[in-house]
Design a protein around this motif. Structure first.
Motif, PDB file in Angstrom:
ATOM      1  N   THR A 129      10.946  42.813  30.475  1.00 32.55           N
ATOM      2  CA  THR A 129       9.544  42.535  30.748  1.00 32.55           C
ATOM      3  C   THR A 129       8.800  42.047  29.519  1.00 32.55           C
ATOM      4  OG1 THR A 129       9.591  44.246  32.459  1.00 32.55           O
ATOM      5  CG2 THR A 129       7.429  43.472  31.730  1.00 32.55           C
ATOM      6  N   GLU A 130       8.976  42.709  28.397  1.00 33.54           N
ATOM      7  CA  GLU A 130       8.241  42.330  27.184  1.00 33.54           C
ATOM      8  C   GLU A 130       8.655  40.956  26.687  1.00 33.54           C
ATOM      9  OE1 GLU A 130       8.505  45.312  24.205  1.00 33.54           O
ATOM     10  OE2 GLU A 130       7.470  46.845  25.405  1.00 33.54           O
ATOM     11  N   GLU A 131       9.930  40.614  26.850  1.00 38.78           N
ATOM     12  CA  GLU A 131      10.417  39.309  26.396  1.00 38.78           C
ATOM     13  C   GLU A 131      10.133  38.215  27.417  1.00 38.78           C
ATOM     14  OE1 GLU A 131      12.090  42.063  26.402  1.00 38.78           O
ATOM     15  OE2 GLU A 131      12.613  42.501  24.313  1.00 38.78           O
TER      16      GLU A 131
END
Length: 208
Positions: A129-131
């Motif tokens: 998700t963060e990437e």
């Protein structure tokens, strides 16, 4: 209005009338393309000299999956009759609408000309998700395909979970095959094995 929107004012005061006009114009763009990723609007006053043309400048940046970016910069040149801010805003959005309609038509034409087997079914197997990316497991030959968050229609990347069923279109990228358009076909956040037949027809080879 569903599209994530950022409206910025430079060197002029924000008013309710102008803000409402901008949001109204963005909502109208959604009537032509309801799966835009984002819309950024910058409104600025560049000078106070009417003889230099309209003092206003309006810029729009719109992103559309899988990786398209539309840009409009409306700033009447020197010598052009003074134009009110509302006029410059309308002209900028008219230009954006023309670009958006042309892009959507190209995408639809591509869809019509694409072999039906290119519209494939898969489930989400990995999410970073963060990437901003993840991987799908195809149903037909059981392999993994990379996808980027900008490829997910309707700005639904954050609604994906491992096990969500999707349809996708694949093409060859620089680092191998990747999904260029990803659309959720069961309830976001509900694993594929729990999706009802009305939400997604279980394809051959689907393992619960």
């Amino acid at each position: 209005m569903k599209i994530p929107t950022e409206i910025t004012y430079h060197h002029l005061e924000k008013t309710e009338a102008i803000d409402s006009l901008v949001r109204e114009k963005i909502a109208k763009l959604e009537q032509f393309c309801d799966y835009m990723n984002s819309c950024r609007v910058v409104i600025e006053k560049t000078h106070d000299h009417p003889k230099m043309g309209s003092p206003y400048r309006v810029r729009l940046d719109i992103t559309v999956p899988p990786g398209h970016e539309l840009a409009v910069d409306r700033s009447p040149d020197e010598g052009i009759q003074y134009e009110a801010l509302e006029t410059v805003i309308r002209e900028a959005f008219d230009a954006a609408r023309r670009q958006l309609v042309e892009l959507v038509e190209r995408q639809r034409q591509w869809d019509r000309n694409s072999p039906s087997q290119q519209q494939m079914v898969a489930i989400v197997t990995q999410l970073f998700t963060e990437e901003g990316y993840g991987f799908l497991r195809t149903i037909d030959v059981d392999r993994e395909i990379y996808f980027h968050k900008n490829s997910v229609l309707n700005n639904d990347f954050e609604r994906l979970t491992v096990g969500t069923g999707v349809r996708y279109v694949e093409e060859q990228g620089e680092n191998g095959p990747q999904a260029t358009t990803v659309k959720i076909v069961n309830k976001p956040g509900v694993s594929a094995e729990k999706a009802s037949q009305t939400e997604m027809e279980t394809p051959l080879g689907w393992n619960s």
